[in-house]
Scaffold this motif. Structure first.
Motif, PDB file in Angstrom:
ATOM      1  N   THR A  42     -29.681  16.697 -19.442  1.00 37.62           N
ATOM      2  CA  THR A  42     -29.712  17.600 -18.289  1.00 37.62           C
ATOM      3  C   THR A  42     -28.318  18.123 -17.964  1.00 37.62           C
ATOM      4  O   THR A  42     -28.111  19.330 -17.764  1.00 37.62           O
ATOM      5  N   LYS A  43     -27.347  17.226 -17.931  1.00 42.38           N
ATOM      6  CA  LYS A  43     -25.971  17.637 -17.617  1.00 42.38           C
ATOM      7  C   LYS A  43     -25.414  18.568 -18.693  1.00 42.38           C
ATOM      8  O   LYS A  43     -24.761  19.563 -18.381  1.00 42.38           O
ATOM      9  N   ASN A  46     -26.915  22.028 -18.354  1.00 42.55           N
ATOM     10  CA  ASN A  46     -26.269  22.758 -17.255  1.00 42.55           C
ATOM     11  C   ASN A  46     -24.893  23.283 -17.665  1.00 42.55           C
ATOM     12  O   ASN A  46     -24.521  24.410 -17.320  1.00 42.55           O
ATOM     13  N   GLU A  49     -25.241  26.306 -19.892  1.00 45.26           N
ATOM     14  CA  GLU A  49     -25.517  27.490 -19.085  1.00 45.26           C
ATOM     15  C   GLU A  49     -24.234  27.995 -18.424  1.00 45.26           C
ATOM     16  O   GLU A  49     -23.998  29.210 -18.364  1.00 45.26           O
TER      17      GLU A  49
END
Length: 70
Positions: A42-43, A46, A49
Motif C-alpha cells: 500500500t505504501k 502510494n 502515484e
C-alpha cells in the motif's frame, strides 16, 4: 534554445532529481523493512502515484519554459 531557458530547465531537473530520489529512498526503506507485506504494498503504491504526479508536474514546468522562451 537560449541560455536562460537551458538554465531554467536545469533547475527543474535538479528539483525533479531531489524529489524523485527522496521517493526512491523511501520505497527502498519500505521494501527492506519488517513491515507487514500488505502495508508495504500500500505504501509503495502510494509512493509510485506520488512519483507519477511529480513527473507530470515537472514535465508541465518544462513545457512552460519551452513555450516562454521559443
Amino acid at each position: 534554445m537560449d541560455t536562460i531557458a537551458q538554465k531554467k530547465i536545469d533547475e527543474i531537473m535538479y528539483e525533479t532529481n531531489e524529489k524523485v530520489s527522496a521517493i526512491v529512498n523511501e520505497i527502498r526503506d519500505i521494501r527492506f523493512s519488517k513491515m507487514d507485506e500488505n502495508k508495504k504494498q500500500t505504501k509503495c503504491d502510494n509512493l509510485r502515484e506520488e512519483f507519477e504526479r511529480v513527473m507530470l508536474e515537472e514535465e508541465k514546468k518544462v513545457e512552460k519554459v519551452m513555450e516562454k522562451y521559443q
